[in-house]
Each structure stands twice: as structure tokens, then as C-alpha cells.
Write a protein that holds these residues in place. Structure first.
Motif, PDB file in Angstrom:
ATOM      1  N   ARG A 102      41.497  36.895  34.170  1.00  0.00           N
ATOM      2  CA  ARG A 102      41.403  38.341  34.343  1.00  0.00           C
ATOM      3  C   ARG A 102      40.421  38.703  35.457  1.00  0.00           C
ATOM      4  NH1 ARG A 102      39.975  41.724  29.366  1.00  0.00           N
ATOM      5  NH2 ARG A 102      40.238  43.308  30.985  1.00  0.00           N
ATOM      6  N   GLU A 106      42.145  40.802  38.297  1.00  0.00           N
ATOM      7  CA  GLU A 106      41.801  42.219  38.331  1.00  0.00           C
ATOM      8  C   GLU A 106      40.855  42.547  39.477  1.00  0.00           C
ATOM      9  OE1 GLU A 106      41.227  44.420  34.669  1.00  0.00           O
ATOM     10  OE2 GLU A 106      42.010  42.708  33.516  1.00  0.00           O
ATOM     11  N   VAL A 109      43.298  43.247  42.140  1.00  0.00           N
ATOM     12  CA  VAL A 109      44.045  44.475  41.859  1.00  0.00           C
ATOM     13  C   VAL A 109      43.230  45.716  42.206  1.00  0.00           C
ATOM     14  CG1 VAL A 109      44.987  45.898  39.981  1.00  0.00           C
ATOM     15  CG2 VAL A 109      45.537  43.458  40.101  1.00  0.00           C
ATOM     16  N   HIS A 150      42.133  49.629  31.984  1.00  0.00           N
ATOM     17  CA  HIS A 150      42.454  48.541  32.914  1.00  0.00           C
ATOM     18  C   HIS A 150      43.871  48.681  33.471  1.00  0.00           C
ATOM     19  CE1 HIS A 150      38.860  45.948  32.528  1.00  0.00           C
ATOM     20  NE2 HIS A 150      38.750  46.541  31.347  1.00  0.00           N
ATOM     21  N   ALA A 154      45.450  49.422  37.488  1.00  0.00           N
ATOM     22  CA  ALA A 154      46.583  48.727  38.112  1.00  0.00           C
ATOM     23  C   ALA A 154      47.671  49.716  38.532  1.00  0.00           C
ATOM     24  CB  ALA A 154      47.150  47.688  37.150  1.00  0.00           C
ATOM     25  N   VAL A 166      48.496  42.799  34.426  1.00  0.00           N
ATOM     26  CA  VAL A 166      47.230  43.229  33.832  1.00  0.00           C
ATOM     27  C   VAL A 166      47.410  43.478  32.337  1.00  0.00           C
ATOM     28  CG1 VAL A 166      45.558  45.121  33.729  1.00  0.00           C
ATOM     29  CG2 VAL A 166      46.194  44.143  35.933  1.00  0.00           C
TER      30      VAL A 166
END
Length: 231
Positions: A102, A106, A109, A150, A154, A166
Motif C-alpha cells: 500500500r 498509494e 497514486v 483512501h 484514487a 486501492v
């Protein structure tokens, strides 16, 4: 790492192999019913594994009914009549590895999200934070608003594949091993810290600073891993 923990079956996770070893030690009588296991730091050194991976294995064994984790006291061998079958294949991925994945994904992202941030997208993130804050204040489960935050980052990329990935990575927190870890380790202090980190992420996005946003989300996920999966 010892060859003992190199899987020959790719479907077997490291924590399952470590659990196998600890289970054998228990069954061979190295640890008796009701006895406290060697402290995690020492046991990890004896087995040649990391403490987070050992912690995952011990939580898996607790789900199995072979040990009981008493926070602040130690890990104790349960009575044999509480033991259940061996670990199911559906126990889930390693939470340690999921958090590492992650952080890497992320972080990439959010750079894209920052470049495409809109007032509407930022307002949706603020709504998710307001929901988290209300959940914490009333003692409700915060996980849904955490996930929403989260995923909404995205969504700001405009890339549906990123949104799906995600969400998929986040939903691994609902797998049996990760869910049990949440029960043991999460609480109001954990969520309050996560909320403060989310607020910092939002500030970076509002400032349209992609490097700061990337650093903030990676720092948040690393901190979450330390709170959640590291003893």
C-alpha cells in the motif's frame, strides 16, 4: 532467513510456515498447556524471523485456538480441547506485506491525484474525515470512512484501475488474520492518530504539493503498520 521458512508451496505464506514451526514446538511439549511462550523478541531470534512476521503467526495460532495472546502479559498455550484444525488457506495475506504494498502504490497514486485535484474532490475528502471524526467520537467502527478517504484520493486521478487496486489492497484488512489483528491492536488512540495523519495528507493535497502529499501518505501507512502489525 533459514531454509525452513522458504516456501515450496507458493500458496503458503511466511506466517503460516512460522506458525507450523511454533505449532510443532507446542505439540512436541516444548511449551506445556497453560505455559507462557518465550517472549516474542527471543522467540523471533531463535526462529530466525522478524518480530512482525512472528506476531502474524501467533495471531494465526490464536485464531486456530492453540494459543491465547494476553496483551501486556504474553502468549500462552491453550488447553488441547480448544485446539481447532490447521490454518485455513483463506486466512489471508500477510498484513505486513499488504502495508508495504500500500505504501508503495498509494504513494504513486497520490502524486497523480494531486495533479488532478479539484475543489469538489477535496471537499469529498473533507467529508470522509468528518465521518471518521464522528465515528471516533461515538465509538463506531471507523474502517468504512478510512477506506472511503483512501479510495476518494484514487478517484481524483480519474483512473478506474487505480481506484480498484486501492480498494482491493485496503479490503485485505477484512481478511481473517488482519481482522483479528484489528480486534487486538486498534482502538481510539490508534484511530485518532490516523485521523491526524489523514488531515495532514489533505492539507498537502489542498496545497497542490505532490511531493509533500506522497511523503505524507507513505508516512501515514508506515505509522499505521507500526501501530497495527509491529509489536
Amino acid at each position: 532467513m533459514d531454509d525452513t521458512f522458504k516456501p515450496t508451496d507458493p500458496s503458503r505464506r511466511l506466517y503460516q510456515l512460522i506458525a507450523d514451526k511454533v505449532r510443532v514446538l507446542i505439540q512436541q511439549g516444548h511449551f506445556k498447556e497453560g505455559q507462557r511462550l518465550t517472549p516474542e523478541r527471543e522467540l523471533a531470534q531463535q526462529l530466525g524471523v522478524s518480530r512482525p512476521s512472528l506476531r502474524e503467526a501467533l495471531i494465526a495460532l490464536e485464531i486456530e485456538g492453540q494459543v491465547e495472546i494476553r496483551m501486556g502479559s504474553g502468549v500462552y498455550v491453550c488447553q488441547r480441547d480448544t485446539w481447532r484444525n490447521r490454518l485455513p488457506a483463506s486466512m489471508g495475506e500477510s498484513p505486513v506485506e499488504v502495508m508495504h504494498a500500500r505504501a508503495a502504490f498509494e504513494g504513486a497514486v497520490i502524486v497523480q491525484a494531486c495533479m488532478h485535484a479539484t475543489p469538489q474532490g477535496l471537499a469529498r475528502l473533507q467529508d470522509s474525515l468528518d465521518g471518521m471524526r464522528a465515528d471516533i467520537a461515538t465509538g463506531r467502527d471507523v474502517l468504512d470512512h478510512d477506506r472511503e478517504f483512501h479510495v476518494r484520493i484514487a478517484e481524483m486521478t480519474g483512473n478506474s484501475v487505480m481506484v480498484g487496486l486501492v480498494g482491493t489492497l485496503f479490503d485485505m484488512r477484512r481478511e481473517p488474520l488482519a481482522s483479528h489483528m484489528r480486534i487486538l491492536l486498534e482502538g481510539e488512540p490508534v484511530w485518532s492518530a490516523a485521523l491526524a495523519e489523514h488531515e495532514q495528507i489533505l492539507r498537502c493535497l489542498q496545497a497542490r504539493d505532490p511531493l509533500a502529499a506522497e511523503a505524507a501518505i507513505r508516512s501515514h501507512i508506515r505509522a499505521a503498520a507500526e501501530r497495527w502489525v509491529t509489536p
